[in-house]
Each structure stands twice: as structure tokens, then as C-alpha cells.
Design an enzyme around this catalytic site. Structure first.
Site, PDB file in Angstrom:
ATOM      1  N   SER A  11       0.835  -1.206   0.000  1.00 26.92           N
ATOM      2  CA  SER A  11       0.000   0.000   0.000  1.00 26.92           C
ATOM      3  C   SER A  11       0.864   1.247   0.000  1.00 26.92           C
ATOM      4  O   SER A  11       1.644   1.476   0.929  1.00 26.92           O
ATOM      5  CB  SER A  11      -0.910  -0.003   1.230  1.00 26.92           C
ATOM      6  OG  SER A  11      -1.498   1.279   1.356  1.00 26.92           O
ATOM      7  N   HIS A  35      -1.281  -1.122  -4.310  1.00 25.27           N
ATOM      8  CA  HIS A  35      -2.544  -0.723  -3.678  1.00 25.27           C
ATOM      9  C   HIS A  35      -2.503   0.785  -3.428  1.00 25.27           C
ATOM     10  O   HIS A  35      -1.581   1.306  -2.793  1.00 25.27           O
ATOM     11  CB  HIS A  35      -2.692  -1.497  -2.371  1.00 25.27           C
ATOM     12  CG  HIS A  35      -3.994  -1.287  -1.675  1.00 25.27           C
ATOM     13  ND1 HIS A  35      -5.135  -1.968  -2.015  1.00 25.27           N
ATOM     14  CD2 HIS A  35      -4.344  -0.473  -0.649  1.00 25.27           C
ATOM     15  CE1 HIS A  35      -6.138  -1.593  -1.221  1.00 25.27           C
ATOM     16  NE2 HIS A  35      -5.679  -0.680  -0.390  1.00 25.27           N
ATOM     17  N   ASP A  37      -4.569   3.876  -1.802  1.00 24.94           N
ATOM     18  CA  ASP A  37      -5.665   4.279  -0.911  1.00 24.94           C
ATOM     19  C   ASP A  37      -6.061   5.723  -1.184  1.00 24.94           C
ATOM     20  O   ASP A  37      -5.237   6.621  -1.070  1.00 24.94           O
ATOM     21  CB  ASP A  37      -5.209   4.168   0.547  1.00 24.94           C
ATOM     22  CG  ASP A  37      -5.127   2.726   0.989  1.00 24.94           C
ATOM     23  OD1 ASP A  37      -6.095   1.991   0.783  1.00 24.94           O
ATOM     24  OD2 ASP A  37      -4.066   2.341   1.536  1.00 24.94           O
ATOM     25  N   MET A  39      -8.468   8.746   0.086  1.00 22.40           N
ATOM     26  CA  MET A  39      -9.247   9.196   1.251  1.00 22.40           C
ATOM     27  C   MET A  39      -9.674  10.645   1.048  1.00 22.40           C
ATOM     28  O   MET A  39      -8.857  11.465   0.613  1.00 22.40           O
ATOM     29  CB  MET A  39      -8.397   9.101   2.510  1.00 22.40           C
ATOM     30  CG  MET A  39      -7.851   7.711   2.744  1.00 22.40           C
ATOM     31  SD  MET A  39      -6.792   7.712   4.185  1.00 22.40           S
ATOM     32  CE  MET A  39      -6.307   5.991   4.206  1.00 22.40           C
ATOM     33  N   HIS A  69      -8.360   1.779  -4.027  1.00 24.37           N
ATOM     34  CA  HIS A  69      -9.313   1.582  -2.925  1.00 24.37           C
ATOM     35  C   HIS A  69      -9.900   2.938  -2.565  1.00 24.37           C
ATOM     36  O   HIS A  69      -9.223   3.773  -1.960  1.00 24.37           O
ATOM     37  CB  HIS A  69      -8.533   0.956  -1.751  1.00 24.37           C
ATOM     38  CG  HIS A  69      -9.333   0.764  -0.508  1.00 24.37           C
ATOM     39  ND1 HIS A  69      -8.753   0.465   0.703  1.00 24.37           N
ATOM     40  CD2 HIS A  69     -10.661   0.817  -0.267  1.00 24.37           C
ATOM     41  CE1 HIS A  69      -9.684   0.345   1.623  1.00 24.37           C
ATOM     42  NE2 HIS A  69     -10.860   0.561   1.062  1.00 24.37           N
ATOM     43  N   MET A  71     -11.922   5.287  -0.475  1.00 21.78           N
ATOM     44  CA  MET A  71     -12.569   5.537   0.817  1.00 21.78           C
ATOM     45  C   MET A  71     -13.120   6.954   0.746  1.00 21.78           C
ATOM     46  O   MET A  71     -12.600   7.887   1.374  1.00 21.78           O
ATOM     47  CB  MET A  71     -11.545   5.382   1.950  1.00 21.78           C
ATOM     48  CG  MET A  71     -11.192   3.916   2.200  1.00 21.78           C
ATOM     49  SD  MET A  71      -9.671   3.740   3.160  1.00 21.78           S
ATOM     50  CE  MET A  71      -8.473   3.791   1.853  1.00 21.78           C
ATOM     51  N   MET A 141     -11.901  -4.787   5.239  1.00 21.97           N
ATOM     52  CA  MET A 141     -11.072  -3.880   6.024  1.00 21.97           C
ATOM     53  C   MET A 141     -10.872  -4.509   7.396  1.00 21.97           C
ATOM     54  O   MET A 141     -11.838  -4.778   8.105  1.00 21.97           O
ATOM     55  CB  MET A 141     -11.772  -2.525   6.214  1.00 21.97           C
ATOM     56  CG  MET A 141     -11.672  -1.566   5.051  1.00 21.97           C
ATOM     57  SD  MET A 141     -10.009  -1.228   4.442  1.00 21.97           S
ATOM     58  CE  MET A 141      -9.161  -0.684   5.904  1.00 21.97           C
ATOM     59  N   ASP A 179      -7.115  -5.840   4.193  1.00 20.73           N
ATOM     60  CA  ASP A 179      -6.390  -4.568   4.219  1.00 20.73           C
ATOM     61  C   ASP A 179      -6.376  -4.009   5.639  1.00 20.73           C
ATOM     62  O   ASP A 179      -7.417  -3.664   6.190  1.00 20.73           O
ATOM     63  CB  ASP A 179      -7.122  -3.608   3.264  1.00 20.73           C
ATOM     64  CG  ASP A 179      -6.403  -2.283   3.079  1.00 20.73           C
ATOM     65  OD1 ASP A 179      -5.302  -2.111   3.620  1.00 20.73           O
ATOM     66  OD2 ASP A 179      -6.965  -1.429   2.375  1.00 20.73           O
TER      67      ASP A 179
HETATM   68  C1  DX5 Z   1      -6.198   2.043   5.734  1.00 18.54           C
HETATM   69  C2  DX5 Z   1      -5.696   1.670   4.346  1.00 18.54           C
HETATM   70  C3  DX5 Z   1      -4.670   0.600   4.291  1.00 18.54           C
HETATM   71  C4  DX5 Z   1      -3.393   0.900   4.960  1.00 18.54           C
HETATM   72  C5  DX5 Z   1      -2.843  -0.373   5.521  1.00 18.54           C
HETATM   73  O1  DX5 Z   1      -7.345   2.810   5.615  1.00 18.54           O
HETATM   74  O2  DX5 Z   1      -6.772   1.230   3.558  1.00 18.54           O
HETATM   75  O3  DX5 Z   1      -4.401   0.199   2.950  1.00 18.54           O
HETATM   76  O4  DX5 Z   1      -2.470   1.461   4.067  1.00 18.54           O
HETATM   77  O5  DX5 Z   1      -1.786  -0.023   6.293  1.00 18.54           O
HETATM   78  P1  DX5 Z   1      -1.064  -1.028   7.292  1.00 18.54           P
HETATM   79  O6  DX5 Z   1      -0.607  -2.186   6.466  1.00 18.54           O
HETATM   80  O7  DX5 Z   1       0.033  -0.205   7.839  1.00 18.54           O
HETATM   81  O8  DX5 Z   1      -2.078  -1.443   8.313  1.00 18.54           O
HETATM   82 ZN    ZN Z   2      -6.597   0.191   1.312  1.00 16.76          ZN
END
Ligand code: DX5
Ligand code: ZN
Length: 229
Positions: A11, A35, A37, A39, A69, A71, A141, A179
Site C-alpha cells: 500500500s 494498492h 488508498d 481518502m 481503494h 474511501m 477492512m 487490508d
Molecule cells: C487504511 C488503508 C490501508 C493501509 C494499511 O485505511 O486502507 O491500505 O495502508 O496499512 P497497514 O498495512 O500499515 O495497516
Molecule cells: Zn486500502
């Protein structure tokens, strides 16, 4: 019986923000997907990347499997921007503007991009049963979304097992991705529970040698003694 290949998806949330390209180079060839993310500061209490990052990754790595992903809320406005960036897969959240779930998954699919549905820790698998046939992937998640470096919530693995049975019973084809909180202590349990794709942020990028960490688990996962019937 066929053997299961478990994929590793670092990620970029945990990558070096001033040196994303160098962070990607540090992975060597020992990973499967990148990956990303996204947000929006509203659906989750943090901000990360925007569609330009997805577009830049696609331009720089034309053959890479880019796993986006989302969010975010306001899929009506933002989803088209991510579709235009042409990632390989876009995952949206079941909790986000639920009335748009069916339409958004169809929109992604129509653009020739693989579809994912994600569930936050409190959301049960049954909430997505009516749209699960539209999903190429279900993302569990295993932490509260928004931040890296949290501890995996153990009940997430029960949801993974539930998805494995559901897939078996209905002959669905979705992959199961997990994840959050995947690290030395949890990675093999997650794979044994039935995950096909393991996202890891801090465990990869906070490691002195991300490439070696990935190589170690690539081998361990290849030797995992479990099979899918
Ligand atoms: C959290 C993200 C994850 C995050 C995972 O909202 O969706 O992808 O990067 O991070 P680790 O592996 O550090 O828990
Ligand atoms: Zn993610």
C-alpha cells in the site's frame, strides 16, 4: 483441486511521500499489485491521494496491476475521475452512499475495469449479498479505515471465512482481499483464513529492506499447504 496463489499488494499510503517512485523501486519484483488508498477527509478522517496519482502511476507503469481503494463519498462526482485514470481495479465501500452501489459497480465494469466492494469492520457480509455477483473482489477492512499502522481486528478473519463459504456455495468468482494490520504476526493467518490478496503498508515500507520482506513472504505463501477445492 488447484493450488491457491496468494498475491501481495503493498500500500503506497506508507510509501515515502517525497519519493514515491523510489519507494516503488524498493519493492523489486516481489509483489503482485500496487494498492492505492484514496481518502477524502469525509468518509474517513484523513486525506491521501487523488485521481492524478492514479493517472501518473498508470502512465509510468502501463502493465502494472493498479488496485485503487476508494474511501470516499460523492462517488457521483469522483468515480468518473478515477475511471478515467484507468486503474486495473476500483474498490468502493458498501457503506458509502449505498443507493449508488449497484450503479457505481456497473459503471466501473462498463469501463472495462475490475470491480471491488469493501466492508468496514462493523459491516456484515450479508449487507452486500444483493450486489456481490457484480464484484471481482471483496475487500475486508481489518482495521478502521483511514490510517496505516493499526492492529488487525481478529473478527475480520471470520468474515474472510464467511466469504470463502459463500463463494463456494454460490460458485462466485470474486477474490478476497484483506487490508489493515498485515504484518509478520498476522500475514500467514490471513492467508490461511482464505485471503487471495494481502495488502500491507507499514510492514513493507517501514522495513529496512521492503524487497527482502516481500521475497520472504512470497516464498512462504507459495509453500502454504492449503488448497481450494
Ligand atoms: C487504511 C488503508 C490501508 C493501509 C494499511 O485505511 O486502507 O491500505 O495502508 O496499512 P497497514 O498495512 O500499515 O495497516
Ligand atoms: Zn486500502
Amino acid at each position: 483441486m488447484t493450488s491457491r496463489k496468494v498475491l501481495l499488494a503493498p500500500s503506497l499510503l506508507a510509501a515515502d511521500n517525497l519519493n514515491i517512485e523510489r519507494s516503488i523501486d524498493s519493492l523489486g519484483n516481489n509483489y503482485d499489485w500496487l494498492h492505492l488508498d484514496i481518502m477524502d477527509g469525509h468518509f474517513v478522517h484523513n486525506l491521501s491521494f487523488g485521481p492524478d496519482m492514479a493517472r501518473a502511476l498508470r502512465a509510468k507503469y502501463p502493465d502494472m496491476f493498479i488496485d485503487v481503494h476508494l474511501m470516499i463519498d460523492r462517488l457521483d462526482i469522483l468515480l468518473p475521475l478515477f475511471i478515467e485514470a484507468k486503474p486495473s481495479l476500483i474498490t468502493i465501500h458498501a457503506e458509502c452512499e449505498g443507493h449508488l452501489l449497484h450503479a457505481s459497480l456497473s459503471r466501473i465494469k462498463k469501463a472495462g475495469i475490475k470491480t471491488g466492494i469493501s466492508l468496514c469492520p462493523p459491516t456484515p457480509v450479508r449487507n452486500i449479498e444483493s450486489v456481490i455477483d457484480l464484484a471481482d473482489l471483496v475487500l475486508i477492512m481489518s482495521v478502521t479505515p483511514g490510517f496505516g499502522g493499526q492492529k488487525l481486528i481478529a473478527s475480520s478473519l471470520d468474515k474472510v471465512r464467511e466469504l470463502v463459504s459463500l463463494r463456494e456455495v454460490h460458485k462466485y468468482n470474486y477474490l478476497i482481499e484483506i487490508d489493515g494490520g498485515i504484518n509478520d504476526n498476522t500475514i500467514m493467518d490471513a492467508a490461511r483464513a482464505g485471503c487471495d490478496v494481502l495488502v500491507a503498508g507499514s510492514a513493507v515500507f517501514d522495513n529496512e529492506n521492503p524487497c527482502e520482506w516481500l521475497a520472504k513472504y512470497k516464498e512462504a505463501l507459495n509453500n502454504l499447504d492449503i488448497y481450494r477445492i
